[in-house]
Design a protein around this motif. Structure first.
Motif, mmCIF file in Angstrom:
data_model
loop_
_atom_site.group_PDB
_atom_site.id
_atom_site.type_symbol
_atom_site.label_atom_id
_atom_site.label_comp_id
_atom_site.label_asym_id
_atom_site.label_seq_id
_atom_site.Cartn_x
_atom_site.Cartn_y
_atom_site.Cartn_z
ATOM 1 N N ASP A 149 0.819 -1.158 0.032
ATOM 2 C CA ASP A 149 0.021 0.148 0.068
ATOM 3 C C ASP A 149 0.813 1.080 -0.087
ATOM 4 N N TYR A 150 1.944 1.107 0.736
ATOM 5 C CA TYR A 150 2.734 2.317 0.632
ATOM 6 C C TYR A 150 4.144 1.804 0.507
ATOM 7 N N LEU A 171 8.185 3.347 1.255
ATOM 8 C CA LEU A 171 8.780 4.396 2.242
ATOM 9 C C LEU A 171 10.608 4.430 1.896
ATOM 10 N N SER A 194 4.999 -1.430 2.560
ATOM 11 C CA SER A 194 4.250 -1.630 3.559
ATOM 12 C C SER A 194 3.180 -2.548 3.193
ATOM 13 N N ALA A 195 2.632 -3.550 4.121
ATOM 14 C CA ALA A 195 1.609 -4.109 3.920
ATOM 15 C C ALA A 195 1.044 -4.221 5.241
ATOM 16 N N THR A 196 -0.242 -3.900 5.613
ATOM 17 C CA THR A 196 -0.799 -3.764 7.045
ATOM 18 C C THR A 196 0.091 -2.912 7.527
ATOM 19 N N TYR A 197 0.915 -3.168 8.858
ATOM 20 C CA TYR A 197 1.409 -2.641 9.392
ATOM 21 C C TYR A 197 2.996 -2.998 9.803
ATOM 22 N N LYS A 198 3.366 -3.809 8.705
ATOM 23 C CA LYS A 198 4.567 -4.476 8.631
ATOM 24 C C LYS A 198 5.373 -3.929 7.419
ATOM 25 N N TYR A 199 6.568 -3.865 7.458
ATOM 26 C CA TYR A 199 7.519 -3.488 6.411
ATOM 27 C C TYR A 199 8.558 -4.568 5.953
ATOM 28 N N ILE A 200 8.664 -4.349 4.537
ATOM 29 C CA ILE A 200 9.793 -5.369 3.715
ATOM 30 C C ILE A 200 10.648 -4.298 3.469
ATOM 31 N N PHE A 201 11.851 -4.491 3.897
ATOM 32 C CA PHE A 201 12.964 -3.630 3.419
ATOM 33 C C PHE A 201 13.938 -4.306 2.318
ATOM 34 N N GLY A 202 14.461 -3.474 1.370
ATOM 35 C CA GLY A 202 15.461 -3.846 0.527
ATOM 36 C C GLY A 202 16.802 -3.922 1.303
#
Lengths: 114, 110
Positions: free
Chosen positions: B31-32, B34, B93-101
């Protein structure tokens, strides 16, 4: 306003020892997270919490435990340290579960296990 | 399986020129997006974000572009300054968790 505070900044452990990485935030944030960053890699989520008393596993939870008894504190426990847990650990927090809300990070704990 | 990829581990740019950092993702449910900046011995700090319903977001010298059809986003820094030298992470961002590169190390040469 200190933000997110992590202690210690550095630590060397022997294989099989245990320790607790401390994380405290003073922003009254509900959501807190623990990540590890290995060299050349991104941040991997270990555990997270959406509020006091509520925790859940992330991508790489094996070998770790967490608790969240207060809004402010989110300690990460290593029970039997292994060389694979050598990493830099970051704690982060944010106010709500809203998508896209940025996290605030601490300055990390560099942990070496020998 | 890497859901968020930063294929350039490093980038060098002359001061005053444009820096372009790239990020690709595989999950269309994000969804987002960053961008975070990280200096040595410090934690990441938030730089700029973009919602999946937009294609551009600007904040001063920093602009993020999102191409959903290509599942690609980029961060433009204009003009680049020596103080911009850092590691830049994109996160999804998916829900309130984040996946980082995995990050791109930017070096701005004076």
């Amino acid at each position: 306003n200190a933000g997110v505070t992590q202690t210690p900044k550095f630590r060397i452990l022997k294989i099989g020892q245990s320790m607790t990485l401390q994380c405290a935030q003073d922003m009254n944030h509900n959501y807190m997270y623990w990540y590890r960053q290995d060299p050349g890699m991104g941040l991997k989520l270990i555990y997270y919490s959406v509020g006091a008393g509520i925790t859940d596993k992330g991508e790489v939870p094996n070998g770790y435990n967490v608790s969240r008894s207060t809004t402010e504190d989110f300690p990460l426990r290593l029970e039997l340290a292994a060389p694979s847990q050598t990493s830099v650990y970051f704690c982060a927090s944010k106010m709500t579960g809203l998508d896209g809300q940025p996290q605030h990070f601490g300055d990390g704990t560099r942990l070496s296990i020998l | 399986d890497q859901q968020v990829k930063q294929n350039s581990p490093s980038l060098s740019v002359q001061e005053g020129r444009i820096s372009i950092l790239n990020c690709d993702y595989t999950n269309s449910m994000f969804d987002y997006f960053l961008w975070y900046k990280k200096y040595p011995a410090e934690g990441p700090t938030f730089l700029i974000s973009i919602s999946s319903i937009k294609d551009k977001n600007e904040d001063g010298r920093f602009t993020v572009f999102l191409n959903k059809s290509a599942k690609h986003l980029s961060l433009h820094i204009v003009p680049s300054q020596p103080g911009d030298s850092a590691v830049y992470f994109c996160a999804a961002s998916a829900t309130y968790k984040y996946i980082f590169g995995t990050g791109t190390r930017l070096k701005v040469l004076a």
